[in-house]
Design a protein around this motif. Sequence first.
Motif, PDB file in Angstrom:
ATOM      1  N   GLU A  97     -12.278 -65.088  67.195  1.00  0.00           N
ATOM      2  CA  GLU A  97     -12.271 -66.319  66.407  1.00  0.00           C
ATOM      3  C   GLU A  97     -11.841 -66.039  64.976  1.00  0.00           C
ATOM      4  N   LYS A  98     -12.283 -64.900  64.455  1.00  0.00           N
ATOM      5  CA  LYS A  98     -11.936 -64.545  63.082  1.00  0.00           C
ATOM      6  C   LYS A  98     -10.438 -64.310  62.932  1.00  0.00           C
ATOM      7  N   ALA A  99      -9.859 -63.561  63.885  1.00  0.00           N
ATOM      8  CA  ALA A  99      -8.432 -63.244  63.810  1.00  0.00           C
ATOM      9  C   ALA A  99      -7.563 -64.349  64.395  1.00  0.00           C
ATOM     10  N   LYS A 100      -8.187 -65.291  65.112  1.00  0.00           N
ATOM     11  CA  LYS A 100      -7.461 -66.377  65.773  1.00  0.00           C
ATOM     12  C   LYS A 100      -6.379 -65.827  66.705  1.00  0.00           C
ATOM     13  N   GLY A 101      -6.770 -64.846  67.484  1.00  0.00           N
ATOM     14  CA  GLY A 101      -5.809 -64.266  68.415  1.00  0.00           C
ATOM     15  C   GLY A 101      -6.476 -63.323  69.398  1.00  0.00           C
ATOM     16  N   TYR A 102      -5.684 -62.837  70.342  1.00  0.00           N
ATOM     17  CA  TYR A 102      -6.165 -61.926  71.380  1.00  0.00           C
ATOM     18  C   TYR A 102      -5.797 -60.497  71.010  1.00  0.00           C
ATOM     19  N   GLY A 103      -6.732 -59.601  71.180  1.00  0.00           N
ATOM     20  CA  GLY A 103      -6.457 -58.207  70.887  1.00  0.00           C
ATOM     21  C   GLY A 103      -7.733 -57.434  70.656  1.00  0.00           C
ATOM     22  N   GLY A 104      -7.712 -56.537  69.666  1.00  0.00           N
ATOM     23  CA  GLY A 104      -8.881 -55.731  69.377  1.00  0.00           C
ATOM     24  C   GLY A 104      -8.770 -55.064  68.030  1.00  0.00           C
ATOM     25  N   SER A 105      -9.837 -54.421  67.628  1.00  0.00           N
ATOM     26  CA  SER A 105      -9.868 -53.771  66.320  1.00  0.00           C
ATOM     27  C   SER A 105      -9.514 -52.295  66.400  1.00  0.00           C
ATOM     28  N   LEU A 106      -9.370 -51.772  67.637  1.00  0.00           N
ATOM     29  CA  LEU A 106      -9.101 -50.344  67.809  1.00  0.00           C
ATOM     30  C   LEU A 106      -7.904 -50.113  68.725  1.00  0.00           C
ATOM     31  N   VAL A 107      -7.159 -49.061  68.437  1.00  0.00           N
ATOM     32  CA  VAL A 107      -6.132 -48.568  69.347  1.00  0.00           C
ATOM     33  C   VAL A 107      -6.488 -47.126  69.707  1.00  0.00           C
ATOM     34  N   HIS A 108      -5.912 -46.638  70.822  1.00  0.00           N
ATOM     35  CA  HIS A 108      -6.262 -45.306  71.304  1.00  0.00           C
ATOM     36  C   HIS A 108      -5.012 -44.577  71.771  1.00  0.00           C
ATOM     37  N   THR A 109      -5.030 -43.274  71.684  1.00  0.00           N
ATOM     38  CA  THR A 109      -3.966 -42.485  72.308  1.00  0.00           C
ATOM     39  C   THR A 109      -4.167 -42.522  73.820  1.00  0.00           C
ATOM     40  N   PRO A 110      -3.117 -42.289  74.590  1.00  0.00           N
ATOM     41  CA  PRO A 110      -3.312 -42.176  76.039  1.00  0.00           C
ATOM     42  C   PRO A 110      -4.358 -41.127  76.421  1.00  0.00           C
ATOM     43  N   SER A 111      -4.438 -40.036  75.653  1.00  0.00           N
ATOM     44  CA  SER A 111      -5.450 -39.015  75.937  1.00  0.00           C
ATOM     45  C   SER A 111      -6.858 -39.564  75.761  1.00  0.00           C
ATOM     46  N   GLU A 112      -7.041 -40.424  74.776  1.00  0.00           N
ATOM     47  CA  GLU A 112      -8.355 -41.044  74.591  1.00  0.00           C
ATOM     48  C   GLU A 112      -8.667 -42.007  75.735  1.00  0.00           C
ATOM     49  N   PHE A 113      -7.633 -42.720  76.222  1.00  0.00           N
ATOM     50  CA  PHE A 113      -7.848 -43.563  77.399  1.00  0.00           C
ATOM     51  C   PHE A 113      -8.226 -42.704  78.604  1.00  0.00           C
ATOM     52  N   TYR A 114      -7.601 -41.533  78.717  1.00  0.00           N
ATOM     53  CA  TYR A 114      -7.941 -40.646  79.829  1.00  0.00           C
ATOM     54  C   TYR A 114      -9.384 -40.168  79.718  1.00  0.00           C
ATOM     55  N   MET A 115      -9.821 -39.788  78.544  1.00  0.00           N
ATOM     56  CA  MET A 115     -11.172 -39.273  78.369  1.00  0.00           C
ATOM     57  C   MET A 115     -12.219 -40.314  78.737  1.00  0.00           C
ATOM     58  N   SER A 116     -11.919 -41.589  78.468  1.00  0.00           N
ATOM     59  CA  SER A 116     -12.906 -42.638  78.765  1.00  0.00           C
ATOM     60  C   SER A 116     -12.825 -43.128  80.204  1.00  0.00           C
ATOM     61  N   SER A 117     -11.659 -43.027  80.827  1.00  0.00           N
ATOM     62  CA  SER A 117     -11.490 -43.584  82.170  1.00  0.00           C
ATOM     63  C   SER A 117     -11.422 -42.536  83.279  1.00  0.00           C
ATOM     64  N   LYS A 118     -10.894 -41.338  82.943  1.00  0.00           N
ATOM     65  CA  LYS A 118     -10.649 -40.277  83.926  1.00  0.00           C
ATOM     66  C   LYS A 118      -9.702 -40.720  85.042  1.00  0.00           C
ATOM     67  N   ALA A 119      -8.842 -41.701  84.773  1.00  0.00           N
ATOM     68  CA  ALA A 119      -7.837 -42.107  85.755  1.00  0.00           C
ATOM     69  C   ALA A 119      -6.885 -40.945  86.016  1.00  0.00           C
ATOM     70  N   SER A 120      -6.458 -40.780  87.267  1.00  0.00           N
ATOM     71  CA  SER A 120      -5.603 -39.654  87.635  1.00  0.00           C
ATOM     72  C   SER A 120      -4.273 -39.682  86.899  1.00  0.00           C
ATOM     73  N   VAL A 121      -3.700 -40.886  86.765  1.00  0.00           N
ATOM     74  CA  VAL A 121      -2.424 -41.052  86.067  1.00  0.00           C
ATOM     75  C   VAL A 121      -2.568 -42.218  85.095  1.00  0.00           C
ATOM     76  N   ILE A 122      -2.052 -42.029  83.886  1.00  0.00           N
ATOM     77  CA  ILE A 122      -2.108 -43.077  82.859  1.00  0.00           C
ATOM     78  C   ILE A 122      -0.737 -43.220  82.225  1.00  0.00           C
ATOM     79  N   ILE A 123      -0.295 -44.466  82.058  1.00  0.00           N
ATOM     80  CA  ILE A 123       0.888 -44.771  81.258  1.00  0.00           C
ATOM     81  C   ILE A 123       0.507 -45.797  80.193  1.00  0.00           C
ATOM     82  N   ASN A 124       1.313 -45.874  79.160  1.00  0.00           N
ATOM     83  CA  ASN A 124       1.075 -46.888  78.130  1.00  0.00           C
ATOM     84  C   ASN A 124       1.306 -48.286  78.688  1.00  0.00           C
ATOM     85  N   GLY A 125       0.714 -49.285  78.033  1.00  0.00           N
ATOM     86  CA  GLY A 125       0.803 -50.655  78.514  1.00  0.00           C
ATOM     87  C   GLY A 125       1.801 -51.508  77.752  1.00  0.00           C
ATOM     88  N   GLY A 126       1.334 -52.675  77.273  1.00  0.00           N
ATOM     89  CA  GLY A 126       2.223 -53.673  76.697  1.00  0.00           C
ATOM     90  C   GLY A 126       2.396 -53.589  75.193  1.00  0.00           C
TER      91      GLY A 126
END
Length: 339
Positions: A97-126
């Motif tokens: 509501e504050k930003a009046k948009g969709y998104g988030g306050s944090l971004v992550h490296t793919p390695s950080e996404f791997y550490m939190s998810s442990k997905a076998s394969v990770i690619i960047n998104g949109g």
Amino acid sequence: MMTKRFLMMLFFALSFCSCSESYPEHPWEWGEEEQEENPSIVEQGWVVVDNLGELPDYIKVYKSPDKLSGKKAIAYIAVADMSKAKFEVLGDIAYSEKAKGYGGSLVHTPSEFYMSSKASVIINGGLFFYSNNFYYTQNMIIRDGKMLAPNQNYYSKDWVKFWYPTIGAFCQMKDGTFKTTWTYFTSDKINYCYPAPAENDIKKEPLPVPSASFPAGAEILEATTAIGGIIVLLNKGEIKNTYVQEMLEVGATANHPRTAIGITPDKKMIFFVCEGRNQTEGVAGLTTADVALVMKNLGCIEALNLDGGGSSCMLVNGKETIKGSDGKQRKVLTAVGLR
């Protein structure tokens, strides 16, 4: 390996034998000899990669031949049997509501996404952009049947004249099928999808705002998991490459690092990533038309181009494949995983 014919002859011979000992069981395979997985991919010069750690038996990783679309290339694909694998979209996305948009306050490296998810394969998104301490997503996210963010639903160069493009998405539908489609999130908060894009063009006057009646064939999008992107590459087996109509600038006709996702008729999901911008000498990258052709040659009937350039990255068991064009992993708002 013994042939089926030989084994049948042996069976009949033993059936008439007077010996009392039972014949020992053996783990013989009946039928054709075992075939190498994904033979059509291997025939094109893609080579299995086996130095990136142990993977589930339903996920295979391949490195490209030296050239793709006639250009020097370094590319990797992950091929997953979706009767066993799971496709997921990663990232902390919500409406602010504050930003009046969709998104988030944090971004992550793919390695950080791997550490939190442990997905076998990770690619960047949109795609995403940063403004006033908030990272706005430009692309749709659907997780567990809930839309966390829609695709961007406007485009303007001067904030005077506006276009309303339908933008691509790759979706796993509620019936378990996969498809690419073009979407629009209306002012009454309905997320429509269309069998073809609105034919917008920056060189022409804007078309009407998409709705239930324009473009033709509108349906409410019923997906369990989806990632929006930048350019539908393949739809129903045909190359589309709708960068003109989608109006998100990704240098479609120039050579760059690229990331894409696709599906084959037998439900093999393919993650694709290619290096570019001469991180390796002479490897400039590919155009989106090149990627569309590569994905089609790999057997995909649906495929979507994702964010590219410095964002392009594929991790396998947390290990990097291509060299990122920033010289390091770029932090991104969303990622896509296979497990």
